[in-house]
Structure formats: C-alpha cells, structure tokens
Scaffold this active site. Structure first.
Site, mmCIF file in Angstrom:
data_model
loop_
_atom_site.group_PDB
_atom_site.id
_atom_site.type_symbol
_atom_site.label_atom_id
_atom_site.label_comp_id
_atom_site.label_asym_id
_atom_site.label_seq_id
_atom_site.Cartn_x
_atom_site.Cartn_y
_atom_site.Cartn_z
ATOM 1 N N GLU A 59 -2.705 -10.967 -10.051
ATOM 2 C CA GLU A 59 -3.804 -9.930 -10.402
ATOM 3 C C GLU A 59 -3.268 -8.547 -10.244
ATOM 4 O OE1 GLU A 59 -7.325 -9.963 -11.532
ATOM 5 O OE2 GLU A 59 -6.163 -11.782 -12.432
ATOM 6 N N LYS A 104 -4.767 -6.157 -3.123
ATOM 7 C CA LYS A 104 -3.657 -7.055 -3.085
ATOM 8 C C LYS A 104 -2.366 -6.045 -3.075
ATOM 9 C CE LYS A 104 -4.465 -11.309 -2.240
ATOM 10 N NZ LYS A 104 -4.119 -11.965 -1.030
ATOM 11 N N GLN A 158 -8.076 -23.448 -0.115
ATOM 12 C CA GLN A 158 -7.257 -24.231 -1.123
ATOM 13 C C GLN A 158 -5.773 -24.254 -0.594
ATOM 14 O OE1 GLN A 158 -6.881 -24.804 -5.642
ATOM 15 N NE2 GLN A 158 -5.281 -23.123 -5.038
ATOM 16 N N ARG A 201 -9.742 -26.611 -5.530
ATOM 17 C CA ARG A 201 -10.043 -25.285 -5.782
ATOM 18 C C ARG A 201 -11.413 -25.082 -5.562
ATOM 19 N NH1 ARG A 201 -8.462 -20.319 -6.531
ATOM 20 N NH2 ARG A 201 -7.306 -19.624 -8.659
ATOM 21 N N TYR A 224 -9.981 -6.265 -6.274
ATOM 22 C CA TYR A 224 -9.394 -7.398 -5.515
ATOM 23 C C TYR A 224 -7.982 -6.908 -5.820
ATOM 24 C CZ TYR A 224 -6.868 -11.625 -5.105
ATOM 25 O OH TYR A 224 -6.076 -12.879 -4.598
ATOM 26 N N SER A 266 -0.226 -11.208 -5.386
ATOM 27 C CA SER A 266 -1.064 -11.981 -6.851
ATOM 28 C C SER A 266 -0.794 -11.409 -7.911
ATOM 29 C CB SER A 266 -2.590 -12.120 -6.291
ATOM 30 O OG SER A 266 -3.391 -12.372 -7.508
ATOM 31 N N ALA A 310 -5.423 -15.700 4.181
ATOM 32 C CA ALA A 310 -6.533 -15.249 4.324
ATOM 33 C C ALA A 310 -6.889 -14.135 3.525
ATOM 34 C CB ALA A 310 -7.173 -14.953 5.673
HETATM 35 P P1 NAP Z 1 -9.490 -19.509 -0.866
HETATM 36 O O1 NAP Z 1 -9.579 -20.691 -1.050
HETATM 37 O O2 NAP Z 1 -10.336 -18.669 -1.264
HETATM 38 O O3 NAP Z 1 -9.364 -19.311 0.613
HETATM 39 C C1 NAP Z 1 -9.309 -17.958 1.432
HETATM 40 C C2 NAP Z 1 -9.298 -18.283 2.762
HETATM 41 O O4 NAP Z 1 -9.345 -16.912 3.539
HETATM 42 C C3 NAP Z 1 -10.443 -19.112 3.485
HETATM 43 O O5 NAP Z 1 -9.539 -19.975 4.502
HETATM 44 C C4 NAP Z 1 -11.194 -18.084 4.257
HETATM 45 O O6 NAP Z 1 -12.065 -18.630 5.125
HETATM 46 C C5 NAP Z 1 -10.295 -17.007 4.469
HETATM 47 N N1 NAP Z 1 -10.754 -15.923 5.043
HETATM 48 C C6 NAP Z 1 -11.448 -14.933 4.157
HETATM 49 N N2 NAP Z 1 -11.814 -14.154 4.686
HETATM 50 C C7 NAP Z 1 -11.431 -13.907 6.080
HETATM 51 C C8 NAP Z 1 -11.481 -13.066 7.215
HETATM 52 N N3 NAP Z 1 -12.090 -12.046 7.098
HETATM 53 N N4 NAP Z 1 -10.683 -13.654 8.323
HETATM 54 C C9 NAP Z 1 -10.094 -14.763 8.457
HETATM 55 N N5 NAP Z 1 -9.966 -15.638 7.468
HETATM 56 C C10 NAP Z 1 -10.627 -15.303 6.162
HETATM 57 O O7 NAP Z 1 -7.971 -18.850 -1.310
HETATM 58 P P2 NAP Z 1 -6.791 -19.696 -1.992
HETATM 59 O O8 NAP Z 1 -7.025 -19.993 -3.430
HETATM 60 O O9 NAP Z 1 -6.423 -20.722 -0.990
HETATM 61 O O10 NAP Z 1 -5.661 -18.639 -1.863
HETATM 62 C C11 NAP Z 1 -4.749 -18.060 -0.796
HETATM 63 C C12 NAP Z 1 -4.333 -16.766 -0.578
HETATM 64 O O11 NAP Z 1 -3.615 -16.423 -2.034
HETATM 65 C C13 NAP Z 1 -5.338 -15.717 -0.879
HETATM 66 O O12 NAP Z 1 -5.083 -14.528 -0.030
HETATM 67 C C14 NAP Z 1 -5.588 -15.512 -2.563
HETATM 68 O O13 NAP Z 1 -5.898 -14.122 -2.587
HETATM 69 C C15 NAP Z 1 -4.311 -15.483 -2.604
HETATM 70 N N6 NAP Z 1 -3.817 -15.760 -4.080
HETATM 71 C C16 NAP Z 1 -4.206 -17.075 -4.937
HETATM 72 C C17 NAP Z 1 -4.158 -17.548 -5.948
HETATM 73 C C18 NAP Z 1 -4.696 -18.695 -6.696
HETATM 74 O O14 NAP Z 1 -4.485 -18.568 -7.662
HETATM 75 N N7 NAP Z 1 -5.154 -19.469 -5.945
HETATM 76 C C19 NAP Z 1 -2.879 -16.699 -6.720
HETATM 77 C C20 NAP Z 1 -2.407 -15.558 -5.885
HETATM 78 C C21 NAP Z 1 -2.700 -15.046 -4.817
HETATM 79 P P3 NAP Z 1 -13.330 -19.379 5.204
HETATM 80 O O15 NAP Z 1 -13.194 -20.661 4.824
HETATM 81 O O16 NAP Z 1 -14.053 -19.253 6.562
HETATM 82 O O17 NAP Z 1 -14.183 -18.681 4.209
HETATM 83 O O1 F7E Z 2 -10.921 -16.444 -13.654
HETATM 84 C C1 F7E Z 2 -12.110 -16.109 -17.095
HETATM 85 C C2 F7E Z 2 -12.155 -14.903 -16.124
HETATM 86 O O2 F7E Z 2 -11.812 -16.569 -11.590
HETATM 87 C C3 F7E Z 2 -9.621 -16.664 -14.777
HETATM 88 C C4 F7E Z 2 -7.978 -16.170 -7.765
HETATM 89 O O3 F7E Z 2 -7.503 -17.112 -7.253
HETATM 90 O O4 F7E Z 2 -6.236 -16.234 -9.515
HETATM 91 C C5 F7E Z 2 -7.632 -16.073 -9.487
HETATM 92 O O5 F7E Z 2 -8.192 -14.999 -10.036
HETATM 93 C C6 F7E Z 2 -10.258 -16.103 -16.293
HETATM 94 C C7 F7E Z 2 -10.618 -14.785 -16.004
HETATM 95 O O6 F7E Z 2 -9.351 -16.469 -11.752
HETATM 96 C C8 F7E Z 2 -15.395 -17.614 -16.493
HETATM 97 O O7 F7E Z 2 -12.567 -13.654 -16.824
HETATM 98 C C9 F7E Z 2 -14.344 -17.190 -18.102
HETATM 99 O O8 F7E Z 2 -9.966 -13.991 -17.135
HETATM 100 O O9 F7E Z 2 -10.521 -18.726 -12.335
HETATM 101 P P1 F7E Z 2 -10.596 -17.406 -12.369
HETATM 102 P P2 F7E Z 2 -8.678 -14.915 -11.597
HETATM 103 O O10 F7E Z 2 -9.791 -13.881 -11.836
HETATM 104 O O11 F7E Z 2 -7.595 -15.177 -12.559
HETATM 105 C C10 F7E Z 2 -5.511 -14.852 -9.044
HETATM 106 C C11 F7E Z 2 -4.019 -15.116 -9.480
HETATM 107 C C12 F7E Z 2 -5.794 -14.591 -7.634
HETATM 108 O O12 F7E Z 2 -5.120 -13.905 -7.143
HETATM 109 C C13 F7E Z 2 -7.303 -14.693 -7.303
HETATM 110 O O13 F7E Z 2 -7.326 -14.827 -6.003
HETATM 111 O O14 F7E Z 2 -11.318 -16.918 -16.404
HETATM 112 N N1 F7E Z 2 -13.439 -16.868 -17.145
HETATM 113 N N2 F7E Z 2 -15.501 -17.459 -17.922
HETATM 114 C C14 F7E Z 2 -14.341 -16.973 -16.095
HETATM 115 N N3 F7E Z 2 -13.829 -17.136 -14.815
HETATM 116 C C15 F7E Z 2 -14.830 -17.547 -13.751
HETATM 117 N N4 F7E Z 2 -14.647 -17.595 -12.525
HETATM 118 N N5 F7E Z 2 -16.114 -18.215 -14.170
HETATM 119 C C16 F7E Z 2 -16.220 -17.953 -15.578
HETATM 120 O O15 F7E Z 2 -17.501 -18.596 -15.829
#
Ligand code: NAP
Ligand code: F7E
Length: 320
Positions: free
Chosen positions: A126, A152, A13, A183, A148, A124, A80
């Site tokens: 988290e 991080k 994403q 997403r 996770y 993150s 990644a």
């Molecule tokens: P995402 O959609 O799950 O994308 C993860 C990316 O990492 C994908 O391109 C995946 O490639 C790649 N990847 C996974 N394992 C790998 C490996 N071993 N080697 C190379 N590439 C690999 O995540 P996102 O939401 O864009 O988030 C981007 C980053 O920000 C992540 O590090 C996530 O943990 C962090 N983050 C996200 C959020 C959020 O709310 N979105 C908040 C805080 C931090 P494939 O397509 O091949 O699977």
């Molecule tokens: O859950 C609750 C669940 O999976 C949010 C990642 O991008 O943000 C993300 O992590 C909340 C949690 O995100 C369902 O229990 C209820 O409390 O959308 P989520 P996350 O776990 O907050 C952080 C910042 C990152 O860094 C991570 O990479 O929603 N919840 N019911 C559910 N969650 C999911 N997935 N599915 C359910 O059915």
C-alpha cells in the site's frame, strides 16, 4: 540454545501462521496480546499450550518495555497494526498511532533494553499506492493513497532510520496482499469466499462489492511468513519485496470463486457505492526478484488455487 521470538499481532492472520512456523523451527514463541473484554484468540487456539502470551499494547510504550523484558527475544516480528484500509479514513489518527508511531515505540523500547535483537517490520505494498512504476520493487518510490499507506511509510522509514542510526538489525518486508482461510472477513478475498460459501449453502443470495476493476498481486499468507523469517536469518539486514509477480482484478477473484461451486457470479454480485474508497489503489504488482535471489524464496500457492482453498474452507466452516 533455543531461540526466542516475540510476535506482536499474534492473534492476526499472519501472526498465527508465523507462530506455527517458528514453533516448527524449534523457537520458544512469545505472542503479545492486548486487553479486551472478550478474548478473541480463534486463530491461535490450536497453539495456545505451546505459546507464551504476554500483555501489551502498541499505544503504551511502557508495556512494550515490559513485554521485551519478560520475553527476552532474539527476534521481534512487529505484525500488529490497524490493517484495514477503509478504517484508516474513518480513524486516521488512531491508525497513525498504531500503524505508524507504534513502530517507533517498539524500536525505542528495543533500543533501551537490548541491542542485539533482530527486528522485522511489516511494511506493505500500500506504500506504492498510485504506482510510479510497474512492477514495484525495493527501489520504486512510494506514493501512498490512504492514511493507512501513509502510516506504513512512516513505519518503514523509521525502521530504516533506526538501522542506520543505531546499527540495529532491523528490516522491513514490503509484502503485497496475502490471504488465507484465516483472513479477516472484511478484506475482499475473504468477503468473496465467505459469501460464495453462504450462497452455495442457501444462507444468502447477494454479495455487495465496490470496485471490481482494482488489481492486486495476491499470494498465500503461509508462503509469506516464510519470507519474514528468512529475512531475519541473513548476515546483513536488508528490505525485500514479497509478491507473486502476478496481478488479478477483484472481478477475476469473484469469477474464480463462484465458478468453483458452479454458480454464475452475475446472478449474485451487486455493485455498491458504500464499498468504494475516497482514493483507490488501482494496480499493484510486485517484483520479487531480490527475495528469490537472496532469500531463495518462492511462493508455492498461486491465485486461483488460493481462491479455491478459501472457498472450500468457508464451505467447511459454514457446514459445521
Ligand atoms: P490482522 O489480521 O489485521 O492482524 C492485526 C493484529 O494487530 C491483530 O493481532 C491485532 O490484535 C493487532 N493489533 C492491532 N492494534 C494493536 C495494538 N494497538 N496493540 C497491539 N496489537 C494490536 O493483520 P495481518 O493481515 O495479519 O497483517 C499483519 C501485518 O502485516 C499488519 O501490520 C499489516 O498491516 C501488515 N500487512 C498485511 C498484508 C496482508 O495482505 N495481510 C500485506 C502487507 C502488510 P487484535 O486481535 O487484538 O485486534
Ligand atoms: O481490498 C477492492 C478494494 O480490503 C482489495 C490489507 O491487508 O493489503 C490489504 O489492503 C481491493 C481494493 O485489501 C470491496 O477497493 C472491492 O482495491 O482486500 P482489501 P487492501 O486494501 O489491498 C495490503 C497490502 C495491506 O497492507 C492491508 O493491510 O478490493 N474492493 N470491493 C473491496 N475491498 C473490500 N475490503 N471490500 C469490498 O467490498
């Protein structure tokens, strides 16, 4: 001279939004992709002819060295990771390898190839887990609640440590949840928007969810990648919290999404134990004051608008 950027996780994403932003800023953009038996590049399909894709994997340090030699970047964005929290309980070692140790492999490759590169690590909210204060800022202590989150924290501190040990321009953005129509379908906002669109179109009738009381500070991914870039344009490296400062429950997300298409969520949502977590993060709300003051960063899209945007996008997607 044209700047070059390398994005790991370009197919994710954030990678896709960041690639768009950097291309608009005039960068030459390299995206690292890993080998798969089937290519899944949907999020960057519209950018394919403007991007250089290079093969590498966070599990293989030698591949990272090669990717850096090939791309010769001025800026590296390490996005990644194994990013889905529930998977981190079923695959904790792999999560630590990708999301934790992968950061060290990349920093080591950087250190041994080029020292004048600016490095961004995707930290993150988290990491705050069972929060020790609210709202959470750059000085709030960490208390991760999942493998996770623990991985991080490691990635965060190894970035700080390489900055302090080797004088690298290395920063961590502590980003709170950010969402978009791109997403992954397993994350709760997209699960909700996709289900609401499916129900509205008569394709299904039920949405099974876990904890409806969890609170998150949800923003729009397009806004958050601006902050990543801004962090690497500063004179001095520093870490920043990126958040909206507003927190909402999963239940509110459900309500807004169903109401947007004129449906009553109570008729469709079923609570299911399978989606409960072994340890929950109950409440996250960030304090983005430092980013506002030093980066001039503000989120443009707020919670309800974000949820509606995602529902509309899924209706369009499923109607095609
Ligand atoms: P995402 O959609 O799950 O994308 C993860 C990316 O990492 C994908 O391109 C995946 O490639 C790649 N990847 C996974 N394992 C790998 C490996 N071993 N080697 C190379 N590439 C690999 O995540 P996102 O939401 O864009 O988030 C981007 C980053 O920000 C992540 O590090 C996530 O943990 C962090 N983050 C996200 C959020 C959020 O709310 N979105 C908040 C805080 C931090 P494939 O397509 O091949 O699977
Ligand atoms: O859950 C609750 C669940 O999976 C949010 C990642 O991008 O943000 C993300 O992590 C909340 C949690 O995100 C369902 O229990 C209820 O409390 O959308 P989520 P996350 O776990 O907050 C952080 C910042 C990152 O860094 C991570 O990479 O929603 N919840 N019911 C559910 N969650 C999911 N997935 N599915 C359910 O059915």
């Amino acid at each position: 001279m044209t700047k070059r950027a390398l994005i790991t996780g370009v197919t994710g994403q954030d990678g896709s939004y960041l690639a768009e932003l950097l291309l608009d800023e005039g960068y030459e953009v390299y995206g690292m992709v890993r080998r798969s038996s089937t290519e899944r590049f949907e999020r960057i399909e519209h950018l394919r002819d403007r991007l250089h894709l290079v093969h590498g994997d966070l599990l293989d340090g030698s591949s990272l060295g090669r990717v850096l030699e090939e791309s010769e970047p001025d800026e590296v964005y390490n996005l990644a990771a194994q990013s889905f929290v529930p998977t981190s309980w079923t695959e904790p070692v792999l999560t630590a390898q990708f999301t934790g140790l992968g950061v060290t492999r990349l920093l080591e490759a950087l250190r041994s190839t080029r020292r004048d590169v600016r490095f961004y690590q995707a930290s993150s909210s988290e990491m705050f887990g069972k929060v020790l204060e609210s709202p959470q800022s750059e000085t709030t202590p960490f208390y991760p609640r999942s493998p996770y989150g623990v991985a991080k924290v490691y990635g965060h501190y190894i970035t700080v440590n390489y900055r302090e040990s080797y004088d690298l321009f290395a920063v961590s953005g502590i980003l709170f949840n950010h969402e978009s129509p791109r997403r992954g379908l397993e994350f709760v906002t997209r699960k909700v928007s996709h289900a609401v669109a499916s129900i509205k179109l008569g394709l299904k009738d039920e949405l099974r969810l876990g904890n409806l009381d969890a609170r998150r500070d949800w923003g729009f991914a397009g806004d958050y990648v601006r902050a990543m870039w801004a962090m690497l344009q500063r004179d001095e490296p520093a870490d920043y919290v990126i958040a909206t400062g507003e927190s909402h429950t999963v239940g509110e997300c459900v309500e807004v999404a169903f109401a947007h298409v004129g449906l009553d969520w109570k008729q469709h949502v079923v609570q299911d134990e399978r989606f409960m977590r072994p340890a929950e993060v109950d409440l996250l709300v960030g304090d983005p004051s430092k980013a506002r003051a030093e980066l001039g960063w503000e989120p443009e899209v707020r919670f309800a608008e974000l949820v509606r945007m995602m529902v509309d996008a899924d209706i369009e997607l499923l109607s095609r």
